[in-house]
Each structure stands twice: as structure tokens, then as C-alpha cells.
Motif scaffolding. Structure first.
Motif, PDB file in Angstrom:
ATOM      1  N   THR A   1      51.379   2.726  -2.578  1.00  0.00           N
ATOM      2  CA  THR A   1      50.408   1.628  -2.784  1.00  0.00           C
ATOM      3  C   THR A   1      50.057   1.388  -4.335  1.00  0.00           C
ATOM      4  N   LEU A   2      50.001   0.165  -4.717  1.00  0.00           N
ATOM      5  CA  LEU A   2      49.453  -0.046  -6.089  1.00  0.00           C
ATOM      6  C   LEU A   2      48.371  -0.641  -6.319  1.00  0.00           C
ATOM      7  N   GLU A   3      47.397  -0.736  -5.300  1.00  0.00           N
ATOM      8  CA  GLU A   3      46.064  -0.906  -5.193  1.00  0.00           C
ATOM      9  C   GLU A   3      45.199   0.034  -4.508  1.00  0.00           C
ATOM     10  N   PRO A   4      43.984   0.261  -4.767  1.00  0.00           N
ATOM     11  CA  PRO A   4      43.208   1.057  -3.978  1.00  0.00           C
ATOM     12  C   PRO A   4      42.892   0.245  -2.437  1.00  0.00           C
ATOM     13  N   ASP A   5      42.347   1.113  -1.555  1.00  0.00           N
ATOM     14  CA  ASP A   5      41.955   0.532  -0.268  1.00  0.00           C
ATOM     15  C   ASP A   5      43.047  -0.687   0.253  1.00  0.00           C
ATOM     16  N   THR A   6      44.470  -0.170   0.294  1.00  0.00           N
ATOM     17  CA  THR A   6      45.364  -1.009   0.829  1.00  0.00           C
ATOM     18  C   THR A   6      45.665  -0.724   2.189  1.00  0.00           C
ATOM     19  N   ALA A   7      45.606  -1.743   2.940  1.00  0.00           N
ATOM     20  CA  ALA A   7      45.806  -1.670   4.640  1.00  0.00           C
ATOM     21  C   ALA A   7      47.388  -2.101   4.891  1.00  0.00           C
ATOM     22  N   TYR A   8      47.983  -1.317   5.215  1.00  0.00           N
ATOM     23  CA  TYR A   8      49.641  -1.520   5.500  1.00  0.00           C
ATOM     24  C   TYR A   8      49.726  -1.466   7.023  1.00  0.00           C
ATOM     25  N   THR A   9      50.387  -2.603   7.467  1.00  0.00           N
ATOM     26  CA  THR A   9      50.261  -2.842   9.016  1.00  0.00           C
ATOM     27  C   THR A   9      51.581  -3.432   9.362  1.00  0.00           C
ATOM     28  N   TYR A  10      51.816  -2.850  10.635  1.00  0.00           N
ATOM     29  CA  TYR A  10      53.330  -3.079  11.184  1.00  0.00           C
ATOM     30  C   TYR A  10      53.242  -3.276  12.747  1.00  0.00           C
ATOM     31  N   LEU A  11      53.842  -4.175  13.201  1.00  0.00           N
ATOM     32  CA  LEU A  11      54.236  -4.535  14.501  1.00  0.00           C
ATOM     33  C   LEU A  11      55.510  -3.615  14.961  1.00  0.00           C
ATOM     34  N   VAL A  12      55.726  -3.083  16.059  1.00  0.00           N
ATOM     35  CA  VAL A  12      56.958  -2.317  16.539  1.00  0.00           C
ATOM     36  C   VAL A  12      57.223  -2.713  18.172  1.00  0.00           C
ATOM     37  N   ASN A  13      58.227  -2.775  18.332  1.00  0.00           N
ATOM     38  CA  ASN A  13      58.745  -3.427  19.665  1.00  0.00           C
ATOM     39  C   ASN A  13      58.958  -2.071  20.573  1.00  0.00           C
ATOM     40  N   ASP A  14      58.530  -0.920  20.183  1.00  0.00           N
ATOM     41  CA  ASP A  14      58.612   0.332  21.358  1.00  0.00           C
ATOM     42  C   ASP A  14      57.526   1.200  20.978  1.00  0.00           C
ATOM     43  N   HIS A  15      57.207   2.070  21.998  1.00  0.00           N
ATOM     44  CA  HIS A  15      56.356   3.155  22.026  1.00  0.00           C
ATOM     45  C   HIS A  15      56.755   4.251  21.201  1.00  0.00           C
ATOM     46  N   TRP A  16      56.193   5.284  20.683  1.00  0.00           N
ATOM     47  CA  TRP A  16      56.576   6.325  20.177  1.00  0.00           C
ATOM     48  C   TRP A  16      57.064   7.409  21.102  1.00  0.00           C
ATOM     49  N   SER A  17      57.950   8.058  20.984  1.00  0.00           N
ATOM     50  CA  SER A  17      58.335   9.010  22.216  1.00  0.00           C
ATOM     51  C   SER A  17      59.101  10.403  21.418  1.00  0.00           C
ATOM     52  N   PRO A  18      58.938  11.306  21.883  1.00  0.00           N
ATOM     53  CA  PRO A  18      59.569  12.500  21.500  1.00  0.00           C
ATOM     54  C   PRO A  18      60.882  12.522  21.577  1.00  0.00           C
ATOM     55  N   ASP A  19      61.391  11.992  22.662  1.00  0.00           N
ATOM     56  CA  ASP A  19      63.120  12.051  23.066  1.00  0.00           C
ATOM     57  C   ASP A  19      63.755  10.559  22.093  1.00  0.00           C
ATOM     58  N   ALA A  20      63.157   9.917  21.257  1.00  0.00           N
ATOM     59  CA  ALA A  20      63.835   9.153  20.595  1.00  0.00           C
ATOM     60  C   ALA A  20      64.463   9.842  19.608  1.00  0.00           C
ATOM     61  N   ALA A  21      65.557   8.933  19.013  1.00  0.00           N
ATOM     62  CA  ALA A  21      66.197   9.212  17.717  1.00  0.00           C
ATOM     63  C   ALA A  21      65.707   9.117  16.562  1.00  0.00           C
ATOM     64  N   TYR A  22      65.136   9.896  15.577  1.00  0.00           N
ATOM     65  CA  TYR A  22      64.669   9.727  14.274  1.00  0.00           C
ATOM     66  C   TYR A  22      65.662  10.134  13.309  1.00  0.00           C
ATOM     67  N   SER A  23      65.406   9.496  11.986  1.00  0.00           N
ATOM     68  CA  SER A  23      66.234  10.138  10.881  1.00  0.00           C
ATOM     69  C   SER A  23      65.137   9.889   9.725  1.00  0.00           C
ATOM     70  N   PHE A  24      65.227  10.816   8.668  1.00  0.00           N
ATOM     71  CA  PHE A  24      64.344  10.780   7.576  1.00  0.00           C
ATOM     72  C   PHE A  24      65.386  11.101   6.287  1.00  0.00           C
TER      73      PHE A  24
END
Length: 474
Positions: free
Chosen positions: A126-149
């Protein structure tokens, strides 16, 4: 504090990461504040963005300047924007493939958004205070999905954060992410091939090989007509279903039992696949037949010609086509006179020639042979090139032939006298039949202009027959 830029035109900018696309958004404002269309499906897709089908909207609110989050790569697509404030965003490609590790950075304020494809790592500061970051996704979170970090401080990515990471707020989990060398790449979405043990299924196995993201099934491992198909897989992990399964017993379909089996195999199962594909944004590839036409046309059949099937088999294929056509992402591959690995007309004629039998062969049905290897190659071409969705005729090319013409060619190619083949009418050929016989279209020639225009290379049917017989002859 940066003032949001008003009056931009809606424009799209490609980035150095494949599929990562930046949009400038029109923002309308005055002294009271501002308004924007943050996501407008018709306009965004009109500029070429895939309709990625968002199902969830998330907002991350950040109090302080310098709040830093990421780098997270999930197995779904995201439409990222800022509701208020400003961020420095960094995106790293964590997908398997040649662009793995590619980096793109930019600033986002309310007048700019970015589409982040599945498997691209997402992070921001964030480059300013009180920043609201928003995102649309096309799936629901699942513990079985494959993630990378990926670690925010990874030296290979070399992201130049506006505020040094040592001076900002970062969660312990984000600090513990691996460097690029230790990242597990996000694999491509799976391709499911249904009916993988049939003639076309075996050709698709040869075409796609043993790549990890290709899954082959037959009726023993996935019965598309059985209850519970919708819960049989985590379907959001699949990008494509190729349906190579079908009921093809043309004459048996004219019997009461065969009629039931044909409708179950060619319509009921296909309907379930279509429902799953539509609900999960999957591309459905379906193989159709010349039997959807009555064969009375005096020219080759085009993809948009009205169907008029003569028999039960053709009726079920036409019904299946109509169902698949409702899927937003679909390819209907219409073919004819299919020859593959297994029992087929060519093998039968070669056997008769070798055994000294002089056959009677129909000479009033006209079409072109199509080899399963060419169908498999054509399907892959449509998928790999992202051809426009719809119906494609895919057969062998060259001058049409009758079945009698083809039989004589087989006799000649196997070293036998082609004059041993006698041409007869369809009525004569079936005159002594005691079981039901399905009506056949007399003209099965399909117009190939659309397929050729899409870049498919369609081999001459006569030449492919020579190759096929040569490969099959000791």
C-alpha cells in the motif's frame, strides 16, 4: 495523496506475463467523489478478455502505508482493482512453462485494474493509508486446491519495492514463503479424456501422451451416465473435457434395446458433461457425425446446415450436438467414415482380399475416410490455438469416394485385383438382412472450409489410406 485520474477511456494493455492484462477504467467524478464500473462483463469481454465467470468478491482493507501482502498463486483467475487508495503491485508467473519466474509491476489506483490469470503470483504494497484492495475470483477457496507461494524478498524475482521490506508490516506466513528455486509451479488445468479406450480415445492417448495434466478415463473409471457425476471430481481443476465416448452401433440402435442405449450414451451422458462444463467454465469437446444429415444435399454439408437425421443413431447424435451447443466454451467436431485402431472397414476389406473372398460393396454412398489420428490432431489444434468456439467439420480431404471405391483401393494396395470388388446399391446390399438396418445418408461429404480457415492441416484421404494400409501390412 494521489488524485484519481478522471475521464480515461476503457483500454487494455498486455504485459510481459502471458495472460496478465491491465485495464484503464473510466472514472467519473467531481467535488462530491467519484463513480466507476469496476467490472462490466460486456465491455471487458468486448476488448478480448475471457469471460472468466467470477463467483466471489473479496476486499482487503489496509490501515497503514507500506502494508505488504503476497506473493500468492492460486488455481483460479482474479480481477484486481483498488476501491480507494493506491498500491504498488507485483506479479510473478508461477505456472509451469517457459514464462515461469517472469515479473511485472505497476501501480493501481481506482482508475486501473488488472486481470491475473490462474497460477500467476499476486502481491501488493500500500502506498496510501486506508487502502481498500478488491478482487473478483472465479472459484471458492478449497483446502484441496493446489497453491504456490513465493517469498517477497526473492532475489531472482528482484522486485524493487517502493518501501524497503525491512520497514513494512508483513505477516509471518508471508515471510516464510520459499525462494523461486523452491517453488512448486502451478500445473496447467487438467484435460479429461472420456472414452479413452475406444478407437478415438487411443488416438488421443497417442497424441497427448503421459503428460501429468492429462487424465484418461473409460466407463469403468468414470461412467458419465451414472448418478453423482457432478461430485465425481473437483471439476474446477479441469480446463477441458474431450468426450471420445459414444454409442456407435448404428443398426442395433434401431432395436428397442439399442434405442435406449443410444439415447443414454449419446444424450443423457452428454447432457451431464454439458451441465458440468457450463457450471465450471470448462471447454467441452464433442465428436459428432455425418449421420446428423439426411444425405440429400447436392453439395458438401456446411457446419450451419440444418440437421435432418434419418435413423435413431443420427437422432441421438443431433440431440447431443444441440445440448453441447449450449455450453459457452464448446467445440463440436463433426466427422465421417472413421478409421482407427481396431475393427473397421479397411481391415475387413484387407482380410477379405487375403482370404480370396470377392465382396459386394455399396457404391451409392459418397464421403471421405477420416483417420482417428487426424481427428485427435485436429482437436488438439483447436484447443492449442484457441480457435473460435463452435462446430467444425473435420474429415479427410481430397475427392470424395464411395465405399466400393475405397474397397477397390484397399484390394489394390494389398496386392490384389480391385476388379474383385462388385459395387451394389444400398438396397441390394441389405436386401437379405434379417435384423433392423439403419438408413444411411447417401451424401456424407462435409465442407472443410471452416477447418482449413482455422489452420487445420487435413490430409488427403486417399494418401492417408495408403499410409494406413502400408503400416498395417507385414
Amino acid at each position: 495523496m494521489t488524485v484519481t485520474e478522471y475521464g480515461k477511456q476503457l483500454t487494455v494493455t498486455e504485459t510481459t506475463i502471458p495472460g496478465l492484462v491491465v485495464f484503464d477504467l473510466p472514472v467519473h467524478g467531481d467535488a462530491r467523489g467519484w463513480f466507476k464500473e469496476n467490472w462490466q462483463r460486456e465491455k471487458m469481454t468486448g476488448l478480448g478478455l475471457a469471460d472468466f465467470g467470477p463467483v466471489q468478491n473479496n476486499i482487503s482493507f489496509n490501515d497503514a502505508v507500506g502494508t505488504t501482502r503476497g506473493i500468492h498463486a492460486e488455481p483460479w483467475d482474479k480481477w484486481v482493482s483498488v476501491a480507494t487508495g493506491r498500491i504498488f503491485g507485483a506479479w510473478v508467473d508461477l505456472r509451469e512453462g517457459p514464462s515461469f519466474g517472469a515479473v511485472y509491476t505497476t501501480e493501481l489506483d481506482p482508475s486501473k485494474a488488472i486481470f491475473v490469470p490462474r497460477g500467476v503470483g499476486n502481491s501488493y504494497q500500500t502506498l496510501e493509508p486506508d487502502t481498500a484492495y478488491t478482487y473478483l475470483v472465479n472459484d471458492h477457496w478449497s483446502p484441496d486446491a493446489a497453491y504456490s507461494f513465493l517469498n517477497l524478498a526473492d532475489e531472482t524475482a528482484g522486485i524493487e519495492w517502493p518501501i524497503p521490506l525491512a520497514e513494512v508490516e508483513i505477516s509471518p506466513k508471508d515471510l516464510a514463503h520459499p525462494r523461486l528455486a523452491g517453488v512448486t509451479p502451478i500445473p496447467p488445468k487438467k484435460i479429461l479424456i472420456v472414452g479413452a479406450n475406444g478407437q478415438l480415445g487411443r488416438a488421443l492417448r497417442a497424441e497427448y501422451g503421459d503428460a501429468a495434466h492429462i487424465e484418461y478415463t473409460d466407463r469403468t473409471t468414470l461412467d458419465i451416465t451414472a448418478p453423482g457425476l457432478a461430485g465425481a471430481r473437483r471439476w474446477r481443476d479441469y480446463g477441458t473435457i474431450i468426450n471420445a465416448a459414444a454409442y456407435t452401433k448404428v443398426d442395433v440402435a434401431e432395436t428397442p434395446e439399442g434405442r435406449r442405449e443410444a439415447w443414454v450414451g449419446n444424450v443423457t451422458g452428454v447432457t451431464e458433461l454439458a451441465r458440468i462444463a457450463t457450471a465450471n467454465g470448462i471447454t467441452l469437446v464433442h465428436v459428432s457425425s455425418d449421420y446428423v444429415f439426411d444425405g440429400t444435399s447436392d453439395r458438401p454439408y456446411r457446419e450451419d446446415d440444418p440437421v435432418a437425421p434419418l435413423g435413431v443413431y443420427g437422432q441421438t447424435k443431433a440431440a447431443g450436438d444441440a445440448v453441447v451447443a449450449t455450453v459457452p466454451r464448446h467445440y463440436i467436431v463433426r466427422t465421417s467414415w472413421v478409421i482407427g485402431d481396431g475393427n473397421n472397414f479397411v481391415r475387413t476389406m484387407a482380410s477379405l482380399a487375403e482370404r480370396g473372398i470377392n465382396p459386394l460393396v455399396v457404391n451409392d454412398q459418397t464421403g471421405r475416410l477420416t483417420f482417428t489420428t487426424d481427428i485427435a490432431r485436429g482437436i488438439r489444434h483447436l484447443l492449442d490455438t484457441h480457435a473460435d468456439y463452435g462446430v467444425y467439420n473435420l474429415t479427410g480431404d481430397g475427392d470424395p469416394q464411395t465405399w466400393a471405391d475405397i474397397a477397390r483401393q484397399v484390394f489394390e494396395l494389398t496386392g490384389h485385383d480391385p476388379a474383385r470388388v462388385t459395387g451394389v446399391s444400398t438396397e441390394e446390399y441389405f436386401s437379405s438382412a434379417t435384423a433392423p438396418v439403419a438408413p444411411r445418408p447417401r451424401n456424407s461429404v462435409l465442407d472443410l472450409s471452416k477447418a482449413l480457415g482455422a489452420g487445420l492441416t487435413l490430409a488427403d484421404a486417399r494418401a492417408r489410406l495408403r499410409d494406413h494400409v502400408g503400416a498395417s501390412t507385414p
